[in-house]
Design a protein around this motif. Structure first.
Motif, short mmCIF file in Angstrom:
data_model
loop_
_atom_site.label_atom_id
_atom_site.label_comp_id
_atom_site.label_asym_id
_atom_site.label_seq_id
_atom_site.Cartn_x
_atom_site.Cartn_y
_atom_site.Cartn_z
N UNK A 193 0.83 -1.21 0.00
CA UNK A 193 0.00 0.00 0.00
C UNK A 193 0.87 1.26 0.00
N UNK A 194 2.02 1.20 0.67
CA UNK A 194 2.91 2.36 0.68
C UNK A 194 3.45 2.65 -0.71
N UNK A 195 3.79 1.60 -1.44
CA UNK A 195 4.24 1.79 -2.82
C UNK A 195 3.12 2.35 -3.69
N UNK A 196 1.91 1.87 -3.46
CA UNK A 196 0.77 2.38 -4.23
C UNK A 196 0.52 3.84 -3.92
N UNK A 197 0.71 4.25 -2.66
CA UNK A 197 0.53 5.67 -2.30
C UNK A 197 1.60 6.54 -2.97
N UNK A 198 2.82 6.05 -3.02
CA UNK A 198 3.88 6.81 -3.69
C UNK A 198 3.56 6.95 -5.18
N UNK A 199 3.08 5.88 -5.80
CA UNK A 199 2.71 5.93 -7.21
C UNK A 199 1.54 6.90 -7.42
N UNK A 200 0.55 6.86 -6.51
CA UNK A 200 -0.60 7.77 -6.62
C UNK A 200 -0.17 9.22 -6.52
N UNK A 201 0.82 9.51 -5.67
CA UNK A 201 1.30 10.89 -5.54
C UNK A 201 1.99 11.34 -6.83
N UNK A 202 2.75 10.45 -7.45
CA UNK A 202 3.41 10.79 -8.72
C UNK A 202 2.36 11.06 -9.79
N UNK A 203 1.36 10.20 -9.87
CA UNK A 203 0.32 10.36 -10.89
C UNK A 203 -0.50 11.62 -10.64
N UNK A 204 -0.78 11.92 -9.37
CA UNK A 204 -1.57 13.11 -9.05
C UNK A 204 -0.81 14.37 -9.48
N UNK A 205 0.50 14.44 -9.21
CA UNK A 205 1.29 15.59 -9.63
C UNK A 205 1.33 15.70 -11.16
N UNK A 206 1.44 14.56 -11.82
CA UNK A 206 1.45 14.56 -13.29
C UNK A 206 0.10 15.01 -13.84
N UNK A 207 -0.99 14.57 -13.22
CA UNK A 207 -2.32 15.00 -13.67
C UNK A 207 -2.50 16.51 -13.51
N UNK A 208 -2.00 17.07 -12.42
CA UNK A 208 -2.09 18.52 -12.23
C UNK A 208 -1.31 19.25 -13.32
N UNK A 209 -0.12 18.75 -13.65
CA UNK A 209 0.68 19.39 -14.70
C UNK A 209 0.00 19.27 -16.06
N UNK A 210 -0.59 18.12 -16.34
CA UNK A 210 -1.30 17.92 -17.61
C UNK A 210 -2.47 18.89 -17.70
N UNK A 211 -3.22 19.03 -16.61
CA UNK A 211 -4.38 19.94 -16.63
C UNK A 211 -3.94 21.39 -16.80
N UNK A 212 -2.86 21.79 -16.11
CA UNK A 212 -2.40 23.17 -16.21
C UNK A 212 -1.88 23.49 -17.61
N UNK A 213 -1.07 22.61 -18.16
CA UNK A 213 -0.55 22.85 -19.51
C UNK A 213 -1.65 22.70 -20.56
N UNK A 214 -2.60 21.82 -20.33
CA UNK A 214 -3.71 21.67 -21.25
C UNK A 214 -4.57 22.91 -21.29
N UNK A 215 -4.73 23.57 -20.14
CA UNK A 215 -5.51 24.81 -20.09
C UNK A 215 -4.80 25.93 -20.85
#
Length: 190
Positions: free
Chosen positions: A3-25
């Protein structure tokens, strides 16, 4: 532990999603690509989380996956993201940080052991690695058969000489334009 590894992966994906949304805007990516990428990233995060939770609940070993029944259905054309290696790094420079974090996560001995033991994680991470320009570790690298050797082109038959039809017209003569002589002015009367 998983679960700790999954949380680290989720944090990476969440930061990437924010960057995708910001650049997409700002117009760095087309809106359909932004939406599709956002959905795929979130789905990958949920699948990693679900697999890690099932792995923790099962005590470290999961049963073999059920056979995929969708293979008998006709393939439908789904919307796809670009397939070039590292295509996401140019329109979204912030993705380099996510790539670095994902590379660091996959180098972690606990994550490396998990990737080696459970190939389903590799199927989830492989497309993300390609998008971010990461060479996947050998444990999740696709196991593709070597490419089939190309057939050599057949050599022309040395005895074969194409026939020229006798009724064909001879080629038209080439006409060269004459060099133009300079025009002289008429002599002036004296």
């Amino acid at each position: 532990m998983h679960a700790a590894l999954a949380l680290r992966f989720a944090a990476i994906v969440h930061a990437l999603c924010r960057a995708v949304a910001a650049r997409g805007a700002r117009g760095a990516l087309a809106a359909p690509v932004v939406i599709l990428l956002w959905l795929r990233l979130n789905r990958a995060s949920k699948r990693i989380d679900s697999l890690a939770a099932r792995l923790d609940a099962a005590g470290g070993a999961l049963p073999a996956p059920k056979p995929d029944r969708r293979r008998n259905r006709p393939a439908r054309r789904s919307k796809t993201l670009p397939r070039r290696f590292a295509w996401l790094l140019r329109p979204i420079p912030e993705a380099t940080a996510a790539a670095s974090q994902l590379r660091h996560l996959m180098a972690d001995p606990a994550c490396a052991a998990l990737l080696e033991a459970e190939p389903r994680f590799g199927r989830i991470l492989r497309p993300l690695c390609r998008h971010l320009g990461i060479r996947p570790p050998a444990s999740i690298a696709p196991r593709e058969p070597p490419p089939a050797p190309r057939r050599p082109k057949p050599a022309p038959d040395p005895e074969f000489i194409p026939e020229i039809p006798t009724h064909a017209a001879p080629p038209a003569p080439r006409i060269r334009p004459r060099a133009q002589r300079p025009v002289r002015a008429p002599p002036r009367p004296a």
